[in-house]
Design an enzyme around this catalytic site. Sequence first.
Site, PDB file in Angstrom:
ATOM      1  N   LYS A   1      27.912  27.413 -30.374  1.00 42.60           N
ATOM      2  CA  LYS A   1      26.614  27.144 -29.854  1.00 42.60           C
ATOM      3  C   LYS A   1      25.443  28.295 -30.069  1.00 42.60           C
ATOM      4  O   LYS A   1      24.287  28.203 -29.962  1.00 42.60           O
ATOM      5  CB  LYS A   1      26.566  26.776 -28.262  1.00 42.60           C
TER       6      LYS A   1
ATOM      7  N   HIS B   1      34.932  33.932 -18.681  1.00 37.37           N
ATOM      8  CA  HIS B   1      33.730  34.533 -19.402  1.00 37.37           C
ATOM      9  C   HIS B   1      32.986  35.641 -18.206  1.00 37.37           C
ATOM     10  O   HIS B   1      32.507  35.169 -17.165  1.00 37.37           O
ATOM     11  CB  HIS B   1      33.082  33.317 -19.695  1.00 37.37           C
TER      12      HIS B   1
ATOM     13  N   GLU C   1      36.425  34.225 -27.206  1.00 33.80           N
ATOM     14  CA  GLU C   1      35.202  33.070 -27.996  1.00 33.80           C
ATOM     15  C   GLU C   1      33.910  33.946 -28.175  1.00 33.80           C
ATOM     16  O   GLU C   1      32.933  33.719 -27.510  1.00 33.80           O
ATOM     17  CB  GLU C   1      35.075  32.171 -26.736  1.00 33.80           C
TER      18      GLU C   1
HETATM   19  C1  LIG Z   1      28.321  30.616 -24.421  1.00 37.75           C
HETATM   20  C2  LIG Z   1      29.861  30.603 -24.399  1.00 37.75           C
HETATM   21  C3  LIG Z   1      30.588  31.630 -25.163  1.00 37.75           C
HETATM   22  C4  LIG Z   1      29.757  32.791 -26.243  1.00 37.75           C
HETATM   23  O1  LIG Z   1      29.308  33.715 -25.475  1.00 37.75           O
HETATM   24  P1  LIG Z   1      28.660  34.906 -26.284  1.00 37.75           P
HETATM   25  O2  LIG Z   1      27.974  35.743 -25.263  1.00 37.75           O
HETATM   26  O3  LIG Z   1      27.628  34.531 -27.361  1.00 37.75           O
HETATM   27  O4  LIG Z   1      29.653  35.539 -26.765  1.00 37.75           O
HETATM   28  C5  LIG Z   1      31.771  31.597 -25.153  1.00 37.75           C
HETATM   29  N1  LIG Z   1      32.443  30.749 -24.184  1.00 37.75           N
HETATM   30  C6  LIG Z   1      31.872  30.095 -23.465  1.00 37.75           C
HETATM   31  C7  LIG Z   1      32.676  28.968 -22.517  1.00 37.75           C
HETATM   32  C8  LIG Z   1      30.575  29.962 -23.509  1.00 37.75           C
HETATM   33  O5  LIG Z   1      29.688  29.083 -22.590  1.00 37.75           O
END
Ligand SMILES: *Cc1c(COP(=O)(O)O)cnc(C)c1O
Length: 391
Positions: free
Chosen positions: A68, A196, A274
């Site tokens: 994304k 996260h 991620e």
């Molecule tokens: C947006 C998102 C990411 C990426 O986050 P960054 O801050 O760009 O590293 C990873 N995992 C999930 C579930 C997300 O929503």
Amino acid sequence: MPIPSPKVLTSAKQSKSKSDTSGVENLIRAMIKKHRTPFMLIRQSVLEKQFQRFRKCLPEVTPYYAIKANPHPKIIKTFIKLGANFDVASAWEMKHVLSLGASPNRIIFANTIKSVEDIITARRRRVRLMTFDNEPELYKISEHYPGAHVLLRIKVENEGSVVNLSLKFGADPENAYLILRKAQSLGLVPMGLSFHVGSQSKNVENYLQALEISAKIFEKAKEHDMPLKVLDIGGGFPIQHFDNEIGVNFERMASQIRKQIRLLFDKKVQFIAEPGRFLVGPAGILVTQVIGRTFRNNKNYYYLNDGIYGDFSGMVFDHCKYEFKTLRRGQTFLSALAGPTCDSFDTLSLDVEIPELYVNDVVYTKNIGAYSAASAVANFNGFSPAKIVVV
Ligand SMILES: *Cc1c(COP(=O)(O)O)cnc(C)c1O
């Protein structure tokens, strides 16, 4: 389920040159002869450098690029070549990375709320690993994708992160064990946990604390004969948006995370992450030109051919601030920068220190590869977002 790991590190050159300004500006001068502005340069060498940096600093953590942040096909292809795995949040993203050549066992469907249709797509495309954070979701998954491998996303602190991602997602850690048991009883495979800490997380404590909470759940599950295998530590790894920014030190952060992992977890546990912004943000340079100027409120206002509705959309959705630079040198003045649309909201800065600019002069922004083009509006007021040029 073994987590496919990336290829062996090639020793990527880690040029520590403090300012790559002249290199960047030479590149812009060369590219401006070939492409109409606005355009966004994505430097492949930087994608590779960031990927190798991640691998080197967190060797026991397999990165799944969160597309994304920037789903451009060439970026995804670059990461496929480097051996990365992918984090997708929808059937569209899933089909996108699959069509570019990623294999399904290298994909995690990391959206805790998935439509039935998207779950069916995951089953058909054999994308077996997914996250969830509530019981109703388990009923959907078990009905439409029996045997799916699930990670329970738990709610963790997002203190000090620029974008909070725990307000909407994450189960209470207290209930984690029971929900995973439930998953098992429904015929799903409880693989482990995910969390996260929020995006652009400069606070390593969030990770350390989340690891501690996760470790307790891993212990409990093991005691009850349901050993968990995978911990997904999410994204959030921060980057520098300004040349002289302090407080962002990925290397130090990673070494603390590593220590915590070694301290709290069994060697057999597999770790995945991620990262989105970290991998792609530093690779992007947005190049715009001044299309008009005026003097108002005691300062020069310069109007650029890209703005808030375009590649600076991160100023809204990503709460991001950017550093604006010019190719022109000389005495600087307090000035304002605005985008091209008719909306006053489309103002980029009211207090930027830049030299006096003329129509057609270049204004560029580095470290803008993530959450920029991805969230730009297609054609508001007839202005299109910048073309992406991968170099
Ligand atoms: C947006 C998102 C990411 C990426 O986050 P960054 O801050 O760009 O590293 C990873 N995992 C999930 C579930 C997300 O929503």
